[in-house]
Design a protein around this motif. Structure first.
Motif, mmCIF file in Angstrom:
data_model
loop_
_atom_site.group_PDB
_atom_site.id
_atom_site.type_symbol
_atom_site.label_atom_id
_atom_site.label_comp_id
_atom_site.label_asym_id
_atom_site.label_seq_id
_atom_site.Cartn_x
_atom_site.Cartn_y
_atom_site.Cartn_z
ATOM 1 N N PHE A 347 0.832 -1.202 0.000
ATOM 2 C CA PHE A 347 0.000 0.000 0.000
ATOM 3 C C PHE A 347 0.871 1.258 0.000
ATOM 4 O O PHE A 347 0.674 2.185 -0.788
ATOM 5 C CB PHE A 347 -0.906 0.045 1.240
ATOM 6 N N ALA A 348 1.827 1.290 0.919
ATOM 7 C CA ALA A 348 2.665 2.478 1.054
ATOM 8 C C ALA A 348 3.454 2.766 -0.220
ATOM 9 O O ALA A 348 3.723 3.935 -0.533
ATOM 10 C CB ALA A 348 3.617 2.303 2.239
ATOM 11 N N LEU A 349 3.808 1.729 -0.959
ATOM 12 C CA LEU A 349 4.592 1.909 -2.180
ATOM 13 C C LEU A 349 3.778 2.510 -3.323
ATOM 14 O O LEU A 349 4.334 3.201 -4.189
ATOM 15 C CB LEU A 349 5.189 0.571 -2.619
ATOM 16 N N VAL A 350 2.457 2.257 -3.361
ATOM 17 C CA VAL A 350 1.668 2.649 -4.536
ATOM 18 C C VAL A 350 0.687 3.786 -4.267
ATOM 19 O O VAL A 350 0.097 4.307 -5.212
ATOM 20 C CB VAL A 350 0.894 1.441 -5.114
ATOM 21 N N THR A 433 -0.618 9.951 4.669
ATOM 22 C CA THR A 433 -0.987 8.535 4.779
ATOM 23 C C THR A 433 0.192 7.609 4.532
ATOM 24 O O THR A 433 0.338 6.585 5.223
ATOM 25 C CB THR A 433 -2.126 8.208 3.789
ATOM 26 N N VAL A 434 1.047 7.925 3.562
ATOM 27 C CA VAL A 434 2.144 7.017 3.189
ATOM 28 C C VAL A 434 3.079 6.719 4.367
ATOM 29 O O VAL A 434 3.309 5.548 4.698
ATOM 30 C CB VAL A 434 2.917 7.571 1.979
ATOM 31 N N PRO A 435 3.646 7.717 5.062
ATOM 32 C CA PRO A 435 4.518 7.375 6.189
ATOM 33 C C PRO A 435 3.778 6.675 7.330
ATOM 34 O O PRO A 435 4.349 5.820 8.019
ATOM 35 C CB PRO A 435 5.079 8.735 6.639
ATOM 36 N N ALA A 436 2.503 7.021 7.520
ATOM 37 C CA ALA A 436 1.726 6.358 8.570
ATOM 38 C C ALA A 436 1.557 4.873 8.268
ATOM 39 O O ALA A 436 1.700 4.015 9.150
ATOM 40 C CB ALA A 436 0.368 7.036 8.714
ATOM 41 N N VAL A 437 1.275 4.537 7.004
ATOM 42 C CA VAL A 437 1.098 3.127 6.631
ATOM 43 C C VAL A 437 2.430 2.377 6.703
ATOM 44 O O VAL A 437 2.459 1.193 7.064
ATOM 45 C CB VAL A 437 0.471 3.029 5.227
ATOM 46 N N TRP A 438 3.532 3.050 6.407
ATOM 47 C CA TRP A 438 4.837 2.402 6.583
ATOM 48 C C TRP A 438 5.055 2.015 8.049
ATOM 49 O O TRP A 438 5.558 0.929 8.353
ATOM 50 C CB TRP A 438 5.958 3.332 6.129
ATOM 51 N N ILE A 439 4.686 2.889 8.959
ATOM 52 C CA ILE A 439 4.817 2.578 10.384
ATOM 53 C C ILE A 439 3.908 1.411 10.759
ATOM 54 O O ILE A 439 4.283 0.522 11.536
ATOM 55 C CB ILE A 439 4.517 3.824 11.230
ATOM 56 N N GLY A 440 2.682 1.393 10.206
ATOM 57 C CA GLY A 440 1.795 0.257 10.442
ATOM 58 C C GLY A 440 2.396 -1.041 9.954
ATOM 59 O O GLY A 440 2.329 -2.080 10.639
ATOM 60 N N SER A 441 3.021 -1.019 8.772
ATOM 61 C CA SER A 441 3.673 -2.213 8.239
ATOM 62 C C SER A 441 4.807 -2.663 9.151
ATOM 63 O O SER A 441 4.965 -3.863 9.420
ATOM 64 C CB SER A 441 4.212 -1.924 6.835
ATOM 65 N N GLY A 442 5.581 -1.701 9.652
ATOM 66 C CA GLY A 442 6.677 -2.058 10.556
ATOM 67 C C GLY A 442 6.185 -2.682 11.843
ATOM 68 O O GLY A 442 6.792 -3.631 12.360
ATOM 69 N N ALA A 443 5.063 -2.175 12.379
ATOM 70 C CA ALA A 443 4.505 -2.734 13.612
ATOM 71 C C ALA A 443 4.071 -4.185 13.409
ATOM 72 O O ALA A 443 4.310 -5.055 14.262
ATOM 73 C CB ALA A 443 3.323 -1.886 14.086
ATOM 74 N N VAL A 444 3.448 -4.479 12.265
ATOM 75 C CA VAL A 444 3.001 -5.854 12.003
ATOM 76 C C VAL A 444 4.195 -6.767 11.730
ATOM 77 O O VAL A 444 4.193 -7.943 12.111
ATOM 78 C CB VAL A 444 2.000 -5.875 10.834
ATOM 79 N N ALA A 445 5.236 -6.238 11.060
ATOM 80 C CA ALA A 445 6.446 -7.045 10.847
ATOM 81 C C ALA A 445 7.095 -7.399 12.187
ATOM 82 O O ALA A 445 7.555 -8.532 12.393
ATOM 83 C CB ALA A 445 7.434 -6.281 9.966
ATOM 84 N N LEU A 446 7.119 -6.444 13.114
ATOM 85 C CA LEU A 446 7.635 -6.731 14.456
ATOM 86 C C LEU A 446 6.777 -7.779 15.155
ATOM 87 O O LEU A 446 7.294 -8.644 15.875
ATOM 88 C CB LEU A 446 7.671 -5.436 15.272
ATOM 89 N N ALA A 447 5.455 -7.723 14.922
ATOM 90 C CA ALA A 447 4.563 -8.737 15.490
ATOM 91 C C ALA A 447 4.934 -10.127 15.002
ATOM 92 O O ALA A 447 4.894 -11.102 15.770
ATOM 93 C CB ALA A 447 3.115 -8.416 15.125
ATOM 94 N N ALA A 448 5.306 -10.253 13.728
ATOM 95 C CA ALA A 448 5.709 -11.561 13.185
ATOM 96 C C ALA A 448 6.954 -12.083 13.902
ATOM 97 O O ALA A 448 7.054 -13.284 14.207
ATOM 98 C CB ALA A 448 5.955 -11.444 11.684
ATOM 99 N N LEU A 449 7.894 -11.197 14.188
ATOM 100 C CA LEU A 449 9.109 -11.612 14.902
ATOM 101 C C LEU A 449 8.783 -12.040 16.337
ATOM 102 O O LEU A 449 9.302 -13.046 16.836
ATOM 103 C CB LEU A 449 10.123 -10.477 14.916
ATOM 104 N N VAL A 450 7.905 -11.283 16.996
ATOM 105 C CA VAL A 450 7.515 -11.633 18.370
ATOM 106 C C VAL A 450 6.799 -12.976 18.399
ATOM 107 O O VAL A 450 6.986 -13.783 19.318
ATOM 108 C CB VAL A 450 6.628 -10.524 18.964
ATOM 109 N N ALA A 451 5.975 -13.260 17.367
ATOM 110 C CA ALA A 451 5.215 -14.517 17.333
ATOM 111 C C ALA A 451 6.120 -15.733 17.234
ATOM 112 O O ALA A 451 5.696 -16.851 17.556
ATOM 113 C CB ALA A 451 4.237 -14.499 16.159
ATOM 114 N N LEU A 452 7.363 -15.537 16.800
ATOM 115 C CA LEU A 452 8.308 -16.661 16.760
ATOM 116 C C LEU A 452 8.627 -17.180 18.164
ATOM 117 O O LEU A 452 9.151 -18.285 18.311
ATOM 118 C CB LEU A 452 9.594 -16.239 16.062
ATOM 119 N N MET A 453 8.306 -16.388 19.202
ATOM 120 C CA MET A 453 8.530 -16.831 20.577
ATOM 121 C C MET A 453 7.545 -17.909 21.007
ATOM 122 O O MET A 453 7.785 -18.607 21.989
ATOM 123 C CB MET A 453 8.409 -15.641 21.529
ATOM 124 N N ILE A 454 6.418 -18.029 20.292
ATOM 125 C CA ILE A 454 5.419 -19.037 20.657
ATOM 126 C C ILE A 454 6.030 -20.424 20.479
ATOM 127 O O ILE A 454 6.622 -20.723 19.440
ATOM 128 C CB ILE A 454 4.170 -18.903 19.762
#
Length: 482
Positions: A347-350, A433-454
């Motif tokens: 989204f942020a790219l386009v 909107t573009v920088p805000a969505v980039w931050i949203g993407s980063g937050a979800v990417a961090l969530a993926a890394l945290v989920a590896l702890m499961i």
């Protein structure tokens, strides 16, 4: 009907009732997003007030969820479920009748109170009604339904707003709530948790702390980051949240025992869920307005064009459930979060003032796949990390942390939006909107890394076996005939 419904019929009724109730509560998180331009035109209000039409609900929902779970444990889960459903239904009607933006915000907050009492008890009631062998499937269906509600909020809100009026996003809850009330009274069994205790100090600490932080974030751009009001609000909020964490370690029967976070699985799925909602909620809040305000789509057209994102869970959730059964929940959740982060990045790219719908389509599809993969196994993972006696508080904590993430997501991403752009023009809206969505993407990417702890399924199985059957039986809720 004076006799408790048992067996498969009782489990089926519990699944239907709790899923519909969960759908309503989850739907109201984002159902207003595509209606925001119409609400602004009808009732007035600046971006900060529009934020509060979302955050008044998510914030009261979040801070009172664990208190609602404790109320149910002590006074009866079915009884409090009915109370929460009544409050939610009545507040929905009041929101539809709001004469101004401030009244709408107030009734949205009352809606959140009702949802906070009702929502954590849905999983507890469902878990108690379904035999262990079928519990995973039931929780998967429940998660898919509530996940679909979150995702389809913009479409439902847009369609009702355009073809009837924005008030109908709230009127919709009234007949559903009135239908569920007698069904829940007749078909759900009452249950309690032994030794349940209300944690009033913990509730006050977390409520004040979260309100202070979100209030400071929402007003930072209007008042300035260095204004006394914003600095005081953020400082008080942080101090109160620190005191809440300390209370969770040392308090007597705290509403959120911090000992639960010593389990890697509980820590991983809950923190990942909070980060996922932070990125997703904030992004949807802005993207639904981008489709209308920048690209010129009507509310219904905006909702329909989000359908590859919102409708994907219906196609992918069954596949996600099968993958979870075969490989365990962790890899499915991690993959879902990675897909969601990628979708937001696309989204942020386009995004541009003249972006075509075709250029947005890959982001919508990838994000939808990610949402489905995350929601299908999430509830089962939460329930598998705690003892049976802790399931009520675990359900409340999981929902609360996700709602906290949603409220923070709207506040943080809108703050970024306001600092980089604004509502003045299509270019200004896109620039914000573009920088805000980039931050949203980063937050979800961090969530993926945290989920590896499961823990993996094998490790989780060994841990559960080590827990012992005696403890599980001792902690089971006490059922009382209806």
């Amino acid at each position: 009907m004076n006799q408790q419904t048992t067996g498969r019929a009782g489990a089926a009724w519990a699944l239907v009732i709790t899923s519909v109730a969960g759908f309503m509560a989850a739907l109201d998180n984002l159902v207003v997003t595509t209606a925001l331009p119409s609400i602004r035109e009808s009732l007035g209000g600046e971006m900060e007030e529009l934020e509060w039409t979302v955050n008044a609900y998510t914030l009261t929902f979040a801070v009172l969820l664990m208190f609602g779970a404790a109320l149910g444990d002590r006074f009866g889960r079915r009884r409090l479920f009915l109370t929460g459903l009544t409050v939610f239904t009545g507040a929905s009607a009041a929101a539809a009748l709001s004469p101004g933006i401030n009244e709408l915000i107030a009734f949205r907050a009352v809606q959140g109170v009702g949802a906070a009492i009702m929502m954590p008890l849905t999983l507890t009631l469902l878990t108690a009604a379904v035999e262990p062998a079928r519990r995973g499937m039931a929780l998967g269906i429940f998660s898919a339904v509530t996940g679909l509600a979150v995702a389809s909020g913009p479409l439902i809100g847009g369609s009702l707003t355009e073809h009837i009026s924005w008030q109908w996003i709230f009127w919709l809850n009234v007949p559903i709530g009135l239908l569920l009330l007698p069904l829940a009274r007749l078909r759900l069994a009452e249950s309690y948790a032994p030794g349940a205790r209300l944690d009033v100090p913990g509730t006050l600490l977390v409520s004040g702390g979260l309100f202070g932080i979100v209030y400071g974030l929402v007003n930072a751009n209007a008042d300035g980051w260095t204004s006394p009001t914003v600095l005081t609000s953020l400082a008080v909020g942080i101090v109160l949240m620190g005191a809440f964490v300390r209370h969770g370690f040392g308090g007597r029967k705290p509403m959120l025992p911090m000992r639960l976070f010593r389990d890697r699985g509980f820590f991983g799925i809950n923190v990942a869920g909070m980060l996922m909602y932070l990125g997703m909620f904030g992004a949807i809040f802005l993207l639904s307005q981008y489709l209308q305000g920048v690209l010129g789509y009507s509310p219904t057209e905006a909702g329909l064009r989000m359908l590859p994102w919102t409708g994907m869970p219906m196609l992918v959730a069954p596949i996600a459930g099968m993958l979870s059964d075969r490989f365990g929940g962790r890899p499915v959740v991690v993959a879902g979060l990675a897909f969601q982060a990628t979708g937001l990045a696309l989204f942020a790219l386009v995004l541009a003032p003249d972006a075509s719908y075709t250029s947005l389509l890959p982001a919508l599809v990838v994000g939808g796949i990610g949402m489905a993969l995350y929601f299908a196994p999430a509830a089962g993972l939460v329930m598998s990390t705690v003892r049976p006696g802790d399931r009520g508080i675990a359900s409340g904590a999981n929902n609360a942390l996700r709602e906290v993430g949603g409220a923070l997501g709207v506040a943080v991403l809108t703050t970024v939006f306001a600092s980089q752009g604004g509502l003045e023009s299509a270019r200004a809206f896109t620039d914000g909107t573009v920088p805000a969505v980039w931050i949203g993407s980063g937050a979800v990417a961090l969530a993926a890394l945290v989920a590896l702890m499961i823990p993996s399924r094998r490790a989780a199985g060994m841990q559960e076996a080590a827990g012992g059957a005696a403890e599980a039986h001792a902690d089971e809720p006490v059922a009382v005939p209806a």
